[in-house]
Write an enzyme that holds these catalytic residues in place. Structure first.
Site, PDB file in Angstrom:
ATOM      1  N   CYS A  95      27.302  20.649 -24.061  1.00 24.29           N
ATOM      2  CA  CYS A  95      26.310  21.374 -24.843  1.00 24.29           C
ATOM      3  C   CYS A  95      26.334  22.869 -24.490  1.00 24.29           C
ATOM      4  O   CYS A  95      27.275  23.556 -24.874  1.00 24.29           O
ATOM      5  CB  CYS A  95      24.929  20.746 -24.668  1.00 24.29           C
ATOM      6  SG  CYS A  95      23.786  21.172 -26.002  1.00 24.29           S
ATOM      7  N   HIS A 144      26.169  15.010 -26.294  1.00 25.70           N
ATOM      8  CA  HIS A 144      25.800  14.563 -24.944  1.00 25.70           C
ATOM      9  C   HIS A 144      26.373  13.175 -24.650  1.00 25.70           C
ATOM     10  O   HIS A 144      25.801  12.161 -25.079  1.00 25.70           O
ATOM     11  CB  HIS A 144      24.277  14.503 -24.811  1.00 25.70           C
ATOM     12  CG  HIS A 144      23.612  15.834 -24.757  1.00 25.70           C
ATOM     13  ND1 HIS A 144      22.957  16.293 -23.633  1.00 25.70           N
ATOM     14  CD2 HIS A 144      23.506  16.821 -25.682  1.00 25.70           C
ATOM     15  CE1 HIS A 144      22.458  17.495 -23.880  1.00 25.70           C
ATOM     16  NE2 HIS A 144      22.778  17.843 -25.122  1.00 25.70           N
ATOM     17  N   GLU A 161      26.151  11.657 -21.934  1.00 19.89           N
ATOM     18  CA  GLU A 161      25.245  10.983 -20.995  1.00 19.89           C
ATOM     19  C   GLU A 161      24.024  10.376 -21.684  1.00 19.89           C
ATOM     20  O   GLU A 161      23.227   9.676 -21.043  1.00 19.89           O
ATOM     21  CB  GLU A 161      24.800  11.956 -19.894  1.00 19.89           C
ATOM     22  CG  GLU A 161      23.736  12.959 -20.275  1.00 19.89           C
ATOM     23  CD  GLU A 161      24.224  14.125 -21.109  1.00 19.89           C
ATOM     24  OE1 GLU A 161      23.397  15.008 -21.388  1.00 19.89           O
ATOM     25  OE2 GLU A 161      25.412  14.162 -21.499  1.00 19.89           O
TER      26      GLU A 161
END
EC number: 4.1.3.27
Length: 200
Positions: free
Chosen positions: A84, A170, A172
């Protein structure tokens, strides 16, 4: 197992990322972007085959503490992974152009198209990913390839020579359905920097 120094851009996602990396048996050191470059650089030098990872974060790359200067200091010598804001900083540090996306994406799942190579090998096409951003890469730097898109928006880039890659989404996040698999492949790909150097 990889030795990862994670630059924390003071973001709520940072420790989700740390937990995911440690669950994959990586050694992870965390420094905030307010720490001096000298301290961070000396820590990187003490690690065997380090990978620098740049976390998500608010605002613009130029407002993210030492991040841009740190990228410029280590690029070409140490593999770098940006997520990001970290992705945007890589693009900017290498001479690309960042701009506004035209709308804010906050906790939105999008289906991206990817090249099926390296970190995207063996994952679904299209791929659901999590997006939290208002900035995008408008122009990539030289020697980078675009390896995923959402419509006409660049969602990730990589530089195979320097082993530097950035992801606008993202991995994660739970909204990225194959995020754990992608992150493992990212770390493996980045680690190949040291194997390639030995052969040269």
């Amino acid at each position: 197992m990889a030795n990862i120094l994670l630059l924390d851009n003071i973001d709520s996602f940072t420790y989700n990322l740390v937990e995911q990396l440690r669950n994959q048996k990586n050694n992870v050191l965390v420094y905030r972007n307010t720490v001096s470059i000298d301290i961070i650089f000396n820590s990187l030098k003490k690690l065997t085959h380090p990978i620098l990872m740049l976390s998500p974060g608010p605002s613009l790359p130029k407002h993210a503490g030492c991040m841009l200067d740190l990228i410029k200091k280590v690029k070409g010598d140490i593999p770098i992974v940006g997520i990001c804001l970290g992705h945007q900083a890589i693009v900017e540090a290498y001479g690309g152009i960042i701009g506004y996306a035209g709308e804010i994406f906050h906790g939105k799942a999008s289906l991206i198209r990817h090249d099926g190579l390296e970190m995207f090998e063996g994952v679904p096409q299209p791929l659901p990913v999590a997006r939290y951003h208002s900035l995008i890469c408008n122009k990539i730097p030289e020697k980078f390839v675009i390896n995923s898109y959402f419509e006409k928006m660049i969602m990730s880039v990589r530089n195979n020579c320097d082993r530097v890659c950035g992801f606008q989404f993202h991995p994660e996040s739970i909204l990225t359905t194959h995020g754990d698999q992608i992150l493992e492949k990212i770390i493996h790909w980045a680690s190949l920097k040291y194997i390639t150097n030995k052969k040269q």
